[in-house]
Design an enzyme around this catalytic site. Structure first.
Site, mmCIF file in Angstrom:
data_model
loop_
_atom_site.group_PDB
_atom_site.id
_atom_site.type_symbol
_atom_site.label_atom_id
_atom_site.label_comp_id
_atom_site.label_asym_id
_atom_site.label_seq_id
_atom_site.Cartn_x
_atom_site.Cartn_y
_atom_site.Cartn_z
ATOM 1 N N ASN A 151 82.614 35.564 5.374
ATOM 2 C CA ASN A 151 81.329 35.276 4.732
ATOM 3 C C ASN A 151 81.563 34.569 3.397
ATOM 4 O OD1 ASN A 151 78.417 35.728 4.861
ATOM 5 N ND2 ASN A 151 78.672 37.147 3.132
ATOM 6 N N HIS A 211 72.199 31.455 -0.711
ATOM 7 C CA HIS A 211 71.349 31.727 -1.877
ATOM 8 C C HIS A 211 71.059 30.367 -2.501
ATOM 9 C CE1 HIS A 211 71.947 36.041 -1.731
ATOM 10 N NE2 HIS A 211 73.239 35.843 -1.583
ATOM 11 N N ASP A 217 67.944 33.245 0.457
ATOM 12 C CA ASP A 217 66.802 33.384 -0.458
ATOM 13 C C ASP A 217 66.691 32.098 -1.256
ATOM 14 O OD1 ASP A 217 68.779 33.797 -2.467
ATOM 15 O OD2 ASP A 217 68.353 35.933 -2.639
ATOM 16 N N GLU A 227 72.456 35.435 3.905
ATOM 17 C CA GLU A 227 71.829 35.961 2.673
ATOM 18 C C GLU A 227 70.771 35.014 2.124
ATOM 19 O OE1 GLU A 227 74.815 37.327 -0.127
ATOM 20 O OE2 GLU A 227 76.095 38.088 1.480
ATOM 21 N N GLU A 283 83.619 35.961 0.158
ATOM 22 C CA GLU A 283 83.846 35.107 -1.020
ATOM 23 C C GLU A 283 85.294 35.075 -1.500
ATOM 24 O OE1 GLU A 283 81.096 35.971 -4.176
ATOM 25 O OE2 GLU A 283 79.400 36.152 -2.831
HETATM 26 C C1 XIL Z 1 74.239 41.842 -4.391
HETATM 27 C C2 XIL Z 1 73.147 42.898 -4.205
HETATM 28 O O1 XIL Z 1 71.982 42.259 -3.771
HETATM 29 C C3 XIL Z 1 72.904 43.642 -5.478
HETATM 30 O O2 XIL Z 1 72.045 44.749 -5.220
HETATM 31 C C4 XIL Z 1 74.213 44.141 -6.089
HETATM 32 O O3 XIL Z 1 73.976 44.641 -7.339
HETATM 33 C C5 XIL Z 1 75.222 43.026 -6.183
HETATM 34 O O4 XIL Z 1 75.400 42.425 -4.925
HETATM 35 N N1 XIL Z 1 76.663 37.830 -2.409
HETATM 36 C C6 XIL Z 1 76.885 38.915 -1.598
HETATM 37 C C7 XIL Z 1 76.037 40.128 -1.744
HETATM 38 O O5 XIL Z 1 77.699 38.842 -0.665
HETATM 39 O O6 XIL Z 1 76.727 41.306 -1.435
HETATM 40 C C8 XIL Z 1 75.446 40.220 -3.126
HETATM 41 O O7 XIL Z 1 74.548 41.311 -3.140
HETATM 42 C C9 XIL Z 1 74.770 38.928 -3.512
HETATM 43 C C10 XIL Z 1 75.761 37.799 -3.521
#
Ligand code: XIL
Length: 369
Positions: A208, A244, A279, A277, A160
């Site tokens: 990423n 996400h 979801d 990631e 990010e």
């Molecule tokens: C999140 C985790 O799921 C949580 O447990 C933590 O508190 C914060 O980070 N993008 C990412 C991940 O690259 O590392 C993040 O994960 C979610 C958003």
């Protein structure tokens, strides 16, 4: 005495019985095999983020081992876990994930070496000079990547780093004070990819990013950056698309077409794409229950994303951010207003989203157009 049933009653009973048998047969046809078995035929890894503290829970670990061929530590390899103080490297939680994965023949993704967020206070509030910070980060690469060399096959080297306009984000590593490339755009990202390659020449190195999954200003900037890196021989092997998905108020065919187009242009550069990631969170009531129709729509989104990946041979991994609604970051992230984002429910039962993923994996890779 034999009591005669009314003929209609008989056929209703028969109809219900046939429906039950049909549903049972369909269920067994659908998901007799696991996601990982289906994914293997497609040459794609199916992964999930894991929390080492849950590995001792039998339902968690058995579902994980049965369904997935890849894991990534949800938090255990981030700075705030690995580096409790400047002198310490605490690999215990990360090592637990590695041990589990090795015991179950799973690949391991590493996440993440450079991120402007989720860093320990001693680092963010340490008022380090550029020189000192650069030394700290370079040492982190060497210690962490060498510790996991031969175990972690692919790393999210940078997470990010760009904003929604495609500009390099202000961060500790870039310009506050940065590691020496403040104001020079993506040069600090290039620098750390070079360190990564030196530290573990075998590892696949990924950039990423969030919210740059389809075509937009951010994904255009990611594309321009990685194209430039490839052209100049900066060691980079792939792009991670976080995925996400925070709302169902989307045109699902349009979103999936846009994701496919982005994957296609990235893989045309000779890079791999991992969905890292995935979801799909749903609005939930105060008891955490979603509206029933949303579960069906959620399954359609999962289906579309899996299909968009499988259409590009260079899309080589699909990973969900956790797998059971029992443990997902979405609840705390949304202050309880959203949830149920994952393919298994809180009792580890597969949801419609699971079936959609399974069906797409089982259908295999379609021809790209
Ligand atoms: C999140 C985790 O799921 C949580 O447990 C933590 O508190 C914060 O980070 N993008 C990412 C991940 O690259 O590392 C993040 O994960 C979610 C958003």
């Amino acid at each position: 005495m034999i009591t005669r049933k009314h003929p209609q009653e008989n056929s209703l009973f028969e109809y219900l019985w046939r429906s039950v048998v049909f549903a049972a047969v369909m269920a067994s046809v659908c998901c007799a095999q696991s996601l990982r078995q289906e994914a293997e035929h497609d040459g794609v890894l199916i992964g999930t983020a894991v929390r080492p503290s849950q590995l001792s829970e039998t339902a968690y670990s058995s579902t994980l081992a049965r369904e997935f061929s890849m894991v990534e530590a949800e938090d255990a390899m981030k700075w705030w876990v690995l580096r409790p103080d400047p002198a310490t490297y605490d690999f215990r939680q990360g090592d637990e994930v590695v041990r589990f994965a090795q015991a179950h023949q799973m690949k391991i993704r590493g996440h993440c070496l450079v991120w402007g967020r989720y860093n320990p206070d001693w680092l963010t509030q340490g008022h380090y000079t550029t020189r000192h910070l650069s030394r700290l980060l370079h040492e982190h690469f060497n210690r962490v990547m060498k510790h996991y060399a031969g175990q972690v096959f692919a790393w999210d080297v940078v997470n990010e780093a760009l904003d929604e306009n495609g500009e390099v984000r202000d961060s500790l590593w870039y310009n506050q004070p940065g590691i020496g490339w403040s104001g020079k755009g993506t040069a600090y990202i290039e620098q750390v990819f070079r360190w990564a390659h030196k530290a573990d020449p075998q590892a696949l190195l990924f950039y990423n990013e969030a919210e740059g999954e389809g075509l937009n200003r951010k994904s255009d900037a990611v594309y321009a950056m990685v194209k430039d890196f490839k052209r100049r021989g900066v060691p980079i092997h792939g792009v991670g698309l976080q995925m996400h998905i925070p709302t169902l108020d989307v045109d699902i065919p349009a979103i999936t077409a846009s994701v496919f187009a982005n994957i296609a242009r990235l893989t045309a550069l000779g890079l791999q794409v991992h969905i890292t990631e995935l979801d799909v969170s749903l609005p939930v009531d105060s008891r955490g229950t979603p509206r029933p129709d949303d579960l069906t729509r959620q399954a359609d989104v999962y289906r579309g994303i899996v299909r968009a990946c499988l259409k590009s041979p260079g899309c080589t991994a699909i990973q969900t951010w956790g797998f059971t609604d029992k443990y997902s970051w979405i609840g705390s992230h949304s202050h309880g207003t959203r949830g149920q984002a994952l393919p298994f429910d809180r009792g580890y039962q597969p949801k419609s989203a699971y079936r959609a993923v399974w069906e797409e994996l089982s259908a295999g890779r379609p021809a790209a157009h």
